[in-house]
Design a protein around this motif. Structure first.
Motif, short mmCIF file in Angstrom:
data_model
loop_
_atom_site.label_atom_id
_atom_site.label_comp_id
_atom_site.label_asym_id
_atom_site.label_seq_id
_atom_site.Cartn_x
_atom_site.Cartn_y
_atom_site.Cartn_z
N PHE A 35 0.94 -1.09 0.04
CA PHE A 35 -0.06 0.13 0.11
C PHE A 35 0.72 1.28 -0.09
N PRO A 84 0.47 -7.19 -6.37
CA PRO A 84 -0.27 -6.16 -5.56
C PRO A 84 -0.47 -6.16 -4.09
N THR A 85 -0.26 -7.43 -3.75
CA THR A 85 -0.54 -7.86 -2.16
C THR A 85 0.66 -7.94 -1.60
N LEU A 119 0.59 -0.87 -4.80
CA LEU A 119 -0.80 -0.94 -5.52
C LEU A 119 -0.89 -0.09 -6.60
#
Length: 452
Positions: A35, A84-85, A119
């Motif tokens: 993030f 993305p994670t 992200l």
């Protein structure tokens, strides 16, 4: 005595702990790191048959500091895509073991999770060229110490496919092979060759497409481009957004699982060079006599057997269908029918194969089939398993008519040819009548060349 035993166990424990501490793992990030965004760091983890469960990080500055790294062996680089994670790919351990089973090779897992975990997809895309520069410098170091560029195989997934392409371009296309597993489409579709993977990036480039309508690239990018089930929606994958994360990634990830199946040799999936998936389903592209070997290419790791033919033919698209579950293989039959009827008939054909209590069904319903007077019609029947020996066959001609007279269709001959089993005999039946919407059963016989 007990004291010496205790000290011995402690020494053994310390030794094992020391060995374990030498293992280097793939970077595992928390979601909050993704993030916030990560700065690029490329880690090269070496696996060989001698250390399948214990990756060793290689120095980017030296290729001789680790005895396990033998530059005389072939080397495979495995390059992941967008994360993305921040979690490691679930397939890394599987592909390492399966590659090691193929040959005594160096397997380098390129861990660029710090850089791919973000992200902001645009940032991850921007990092692909930087990651490629890092890998290229390492390969140049390998070359200076005696490694052959022709013995290097880059395997790239999604964004990793374009990373592999950039590496190949920096090395003037002298890399032996690039395998691209559903190359990323967003921000790469419609771009010139220098901004994405293309056939000039290696001596041989093979591409597998499984999600061309979303995360994957639709266009042809290699010497051969395989399109599974047409390249878009994969059987067994969710069709609605209510399935959560799987709805977004299932089709895209299928390319990796198809490649893994090609490595474990559970079955060989044959693909058929064709202009479109529709033409393939219509049975128009079922012969490969111009290839050497004189068979259609198989999907995945072993396609390099057809390298010379593919380089001679130029860019080739090949299509195939799969089942929903591993090992994903379908059994394809070429069905040739010669009809004798006064009027043209249209309908769906359903064929069932019987062997003992086992029954398999193929419904040829992607479009209505057309049967004309004394005309040969070719169909493609696809079954979810291989059934042998075949003791009985049923065929049904479904028109959808519910009122009026039942039309009849006279078959002068029906012939089934098992495409993936060329050593098996063709199965025939001569002169039979089909009544619409009614199953007709028959025992197949060996085909006679002297007959129709």
């Amino acid at each position: 005595m007990l004291l010496w035993s205790f000290l011995g166990l402690m020494s053994l424990f310390s030794l094992c702990r020391g060995q374990l501490s030498q293992c280097d793992d793939f970077t595992d990030l928390h979601f909050h790191e993704s993030f916030m965004g990560t700065n690029l760091y490329v880690k090269l983890l070496l696996y060989t048959r001698a250390n399948l469960d214990c990756g060793r990080e290689l120095s980017h500055l030296s290729t001789t500091d680790l005895p396990l790294f033998n530059l005389t062996r072939p080397t495979a680089f495995v390059i992941h895509g967008y994360r993305p994670t921040g979690a490691p790919p679930i397939w890394v351990g599987h592909i390492v073991r399966l590659l090691a089973a193929q040959d005594d090779m160096n397997i380098l897992v390129v861990d660029w999770n710090r850089g791919a975990a973000n992200l902001n997809y645009f940032t991850a895309v921007a990092n692909t060229r930087k990651a490629a520069e890092n890998i290229t410098a390492f390969i140049q170091n390998m070359q200076e110490n005696g490694a052959s560029l022709g013995s290097i195989h880059l395997i790239g997934v999604s964004l990793g496919a374009h990373v592999a392409g950039f590496v190949g371009a920096m090395l003037k296309g002298k890399i032996g092979r690039i395998t691209a597993l559903d190359p990323a489409g967003p921000l790469f579709s419609g771009t010139p060759p220098e901004d994405r993977l293309d056939p000039s990036d290696a001596q041989f480039v093979d591409v597998l497409h499984t999600d061309t309508d979303a995360l994957g690239h639709r266009g042809a990018l290699g010497h051969i481009d395989f399109y599974a089930n047409g390249g878009a929606d994969q059987p067994g994958c969710p069709k609605t957004i209510f399935s959560g994360k799987s709805y977004f990634v299932c089709d895209h990830q299928r390319s990796v699982f198809l490649f893994l199946c090609s490595l474990n040799n559970s079955c060989n999936i044959t693909a058929y060079p064709c202009s479109s998936y529709q033409d393939f389903l219509d049975g128009r592209c079922l012969q490969c006599e111009s290839f050497k070997p004189a068979t259609c290419p198989i999907v995945g790791y072993h396609v390099n057997q057809w390298k010379d033919s593919l380089l001679r033919l130029g860019q080739t698209k090949a299509y195939f269908s799969t089942t929903a579950e591993p090992p994903y293989c379908k059994m394809n039959y070429k069905v040739d029918i010669v009809t004798w009827n006064q009027y043209t008939r249209w309908g769906v054909v359903i064929i069932k194969l019987y062997s003992g209590r086992k029954v398999l069904e193929a419904k040829i319903d992607h479009k209505l089939s057309r049967f004309e007077q004394y005309t040969a019609t070719r169909l493609l029947a696809q079954f979810d398993e291989d059934l042998h020996p075949i003791q009985k066959i049923t065929i049904c001609f479904v028109t959808g008519n519910v009122i009026g007279p039942r039309y009849k269709l006279r078959l002068l001959r029906i012939r089934l040819t098992p495409l993936e089993r060329p050593n098996r005999p063709q199965l025939c039946r001569y002169d039979m009548i089909l009544e619409e919407n009614m199953e007709v059963s028959f025992r197949p016989m060996a085909c006679e060349d002297s007959r129709i």
